[in-house]
Write an enzyme that holds these catalytic residues in place. Structure first.
Site, PDB file in Angstrom:
ATOM      1  N   HIS A  93       9.369   1.111  -3.885  1.00  0.00           N
ATOM      2  CA  HIS A  93       9.427   0.133  -2.801  1.00  0.00           C
ATOM      3  C   HIS A  93       8.649  -1.111  -3.241  1.00  0.00           C
ATOM      4  O   HIS A  93       8.000  -1.102  -4.288  1.00  0.00           O
ATOM      5  CB  HIS A  93       8.821   0.716  -1.515  1.00  0.00           C
ATOM      6  CG  HIS A  93       7.394   1.080  -1.684  1.00  0.00           C
ATOM      7  ND1 HIS A  93       6.967   2.309  -2.175  1.00  0.00           N
ATOM      8  CD2 HIS A  93       6.265   0.352  -1.500  1.00  0.00           C
ATOM      9  CE1 HIS A  93       5.667   2.317  -2.259  1.00  0.00           C
ATOM     10  NE2 HIS A  93       5.202   1.134  -1.868  1.00  0.00           N
ATOM     11  N   GLU A 105      -0.446  -6.453  -3.602  1.00  0.00           N
ATOM     12  CA  GLU A 105      -1.546  -5.681  -2.999  1.00  0.00           C
ATOM     13  C   GLU A 105      -2.765  -5.733  -3.914  1.00  0.00           C
ATOM     14  O   GLU A 105      -3.836  -6.187  -3.516  1.00  0.00           O
ATOM     15  CB  GLU A 105      -1.083  -4.246  -2.757  1.00  0.00           C
ATOM     16  CG  GLU A 105       0.084  -4.196  -1.760  1.00  0.00           C
ATOM     17  CD  GLU A 105       0.110  -2.952  -0.923  1.00  0.00           C
ATOM     18  OE1 GLU A 105       0.234  -1.851  -1.480  1.00  0.00           O
ATOM     19  OE2 GLU A 105      -0.004  -3.087   0.303  1.00  0.00           O
ATOM     20  N   THR A 198      -1.591   2.828   0.078  1.00  0.00           N
ATOM     21  CA  THR A 198      -2.008   1.551   0.656  1.00  0.00           C
ATOM     22  C   THR A 198      -1.428   1.350   2.059  1.00  0.00           C
ATOM     23  O   THR A 198      -1.580   0.298   2.668  1.00  0.00           O
ATOM     24  CB  THR A 198      -1.559   0.360  -0.211  1.00  0.00           C
ATOM     25  OG1 THR A 198      -0.116   0.283  -0.167  1.00  0.00           O
ATOM     26  CG2 THR A 198      -2.032   0.514  -1.632  1.00  0.00           C
ATOM     27  N   THR A 199      -0.740   2.399   2.553  1.00  0.00           N
ATOM     28  CA  THR A 199      -0.272   2.369   3.942  1.00  0.00           C
ATOM     29  C   THR A 199      -0.742   3.644   4.623  1.00  0.00           C
ATOM     30  O   THR A 199      -1.009   4.654   3.936  1.00  0.00           O
ATOM     31  CB  THR A 199       1.279   2.359   4.014  1.00  0.00           C
ATOM     32  OG1 THR A 199       1.770   3.602   3.481  1.00  0.00           O
ATOM     33  CG2 THR A 199       1.869   1.200   3.234  1.00  0.00           C
TER      34      THR A 199
HETATM   35  C1  LIG Z   1       3.448  12.854   3.754  1.00  0.00           C
HETATM   36  C2  LIG Z   1       2.667  11.588   3.901  1.00  0.00           C
HETATM   37  C3  LIG Z   1       2.922  10.701   2.688  1.00  0.00           C
HETATM   38  C4  LIG Z   1       3.265   9.292   3.125  1.00  0.00           C
HETATM   39  C5  LIG Z   1       3.326   8.383   1.896  1.00  0.00           C
HETATM   40  N1  LIG Z   1       4.675   8.330   1.388  1.00  0.00           N
HETATM   41  S1  LIG Z   1       4.903   7.505   0.010  1.00  0.00           S
HETATM   42  O1  LIG Z   1       6.304   7.563  -0.289  1.00  0.00           O
HETATM   43  O2  LIG Z   1       4.008   8.014  -0.980  1.00  0.00           O
HETATM   44  C6  LIG Z   1       4.479   5.847   0.274  1.00  0.00           C
HETATM   45  C7  LIG Z   1       3.545   5.239  -0.584  1.00  0.00           C
HETATM   46  C8  LIG Z   1       3.178   3.905  -0.401  1.00  0.00           C
HETATM   47  S2  LIG Z   1       2.044   3.156  -1.516  1.00  0.00           S
HETATM   48  N2  LIG Z   1       2.003   1.592  -1.181  1.00  0.00           N
HETATM   49  O3  LIG Z   1       2.599   3.381  -2.840  1.00  0.00           O
HETATM   50  O4  LIG Z   1       0.750   3.741  -1.290  1.00  0.00           O
HETATM   51  C9  LIG Z   1       3.718   3.156   0.606  1.00  0.00           C
HETATM   52  C10 LIG Z   1       4.655   3.742   1.479  1.00  0.00           C
HETATM   53  C11 LIG Z   1       5.036   5.082   1.301  1.00  0.00           C
HETATM   54  C12 LIG Z   1       6.069   5.636   2.241  1.00  0.00           C
HETATM   55  O5  LIG Z   1       5.764   6.618   2.980  1.00  0.00           O
HETATM   56  O6  LIG Z   1       7.182   5.081   2.238  1.00  0.00           O
HETATM   57 ZN   LIG Z   2       3.331   0.423  -2.022  1.00  0.00          ZN
END
Ligand SMILES: CCCCCNS(=O)(=O)c1cc(S(N)(=O)=O)ccc1C(=O)O
Ligand SMILES: [Zn+2]
Length: 260
Positions: A93, A105, A198-199
């Site tokens: 993403h 970021e 980061t979210t």
């Molecule tokens: C089960 C809870 C995990 C939520 C994180 N999902 S993720 O795919 O790792 C992710 C990472 C990130 S990040 N910026 O790479 O930390 C941002 C969004 C998401 C998402 O959920 O779309």
């Molecule tokens: Zn990200």
């Protein structure tokens, strides 16, 4: 979990209310100061085994545009670098700013880039599911790639041409046969440190690998991302998807290591 966003009331400064990890000891992103990074000759080169990757779909999840991959086996992995095992590619993403504003970021010596691409991988060697890995201290490995403005990127249109079909939160379409290798810079030199998502939920489960060399995209191409909306088609509050980045967090008791 509780709804969050990037607005005045639900943005990064408010996330700690429902996600206490926001004030943790290994939060991301950070400001990377190259002169203070420790060159570590024990760090191996990064290897990206994406040739057998299987992209599935491209989606608007209300926070970013995400391309998801089949992570049911080790067909596409990142390995080497600081990693002890291969980590499976799950999704990638982007984060970006508003017109002419910064949008990455991570920052480098206080300077941000226009955007940042994140390729999310998980440790399928130690953990049975992504969810389990996402809360483990060595569960995730995210490869960060900066995007700087310049000429058109040759392959980014494969992504931007699909954006009009995922304009609204909750929309997704098939997106097969995309190999993210086409979005890599020529050098895989990197900085690495222990951090977090980061979210929200901001889990402190990410081994960050941030490439030093940015890729180049044009302002027109990046502008296509801003046609996306944070809201679903049903919501009457139309909000352009932009500035979906968290600012740098305290380094606290961490060092950043640098590949040679
Ligand atoms: C089960 C809870 C995990 C939520 C994180 N999902 S993720 O795919 O790792 C992710 C990472 C990130 S990040 N910026 O790479 O930390 C941002 C969004 C998401 C998402 O959920 O779309
Ligand atoms: Zn990200």
């Amino acid at each position: 979990g509780h709804s969050w966003g990037y607005g005045k009331d639900d943005g990064p400064s408010a996330w700690h209310t429902h996600y206490p990890a926001a004030k943790g000891s290994r939060q991301s992103p950070i400001d990377i100061i190259p002169d203070e990074a420790r060159r570590d000759s024990s760090l191996r080169p990064i290897f990206l085994g994406y040739d057998r990757c299987t992209s599935l779909n491209i989606a608007n999840n209300g926070h970013s545009v995400v391309v998801e991959f089949d992570d049911s086996d080790d067909r596409s992995v990142i390995q080497g670098g600081p990693l002890e095992h291969p980590y499976r590619l799950k999704q990638f993403h982007f984060h970006w700013g508003g017109k002419g504003c910064e949008g990455s970021e991570h920052t480098v010596a206080g300077v941000g880039y226009a955007s940042e691409l994140h390729l999310v991988h998980w440790n399928g060697y130690k953990y049975k599911t992504f969810e389990e890995a996402s809360t483990a201290p060595d569960g995730l490995a995210v490869l960060g790639i900066f995007l700087e403005l310049g000429d058109d990127h040759r392959w980014l249109p494969m992504i931007t041409d699909a954006l009009y079909m995922v304009k609204f939160k909750g929309s997704a379409i098939d997106f097969k046969g995309f190999n993210p290798k086409c979005l890599l810079p020529s050098s895989l030199h990197y900085w690495t440190y222990l951090g977090s998502l980061t979210t929200p939920p901001l889990h402190e489960s990410v081994i960050w690998i941030v490439l030093k060399e940015p890729i180049v995209v044009s302002d027109k191409q990046l502008g296509m991302f801003r046609m996306l909306q944070f809201n679903s088609e049903e919501e009457n509050q139309r909000t352009r998807m932009e500035n979906n980045f968290r600012p740098p967090q305290p380094l606290k008791d961490r060092i950043v290591r640098s590949s040679n």
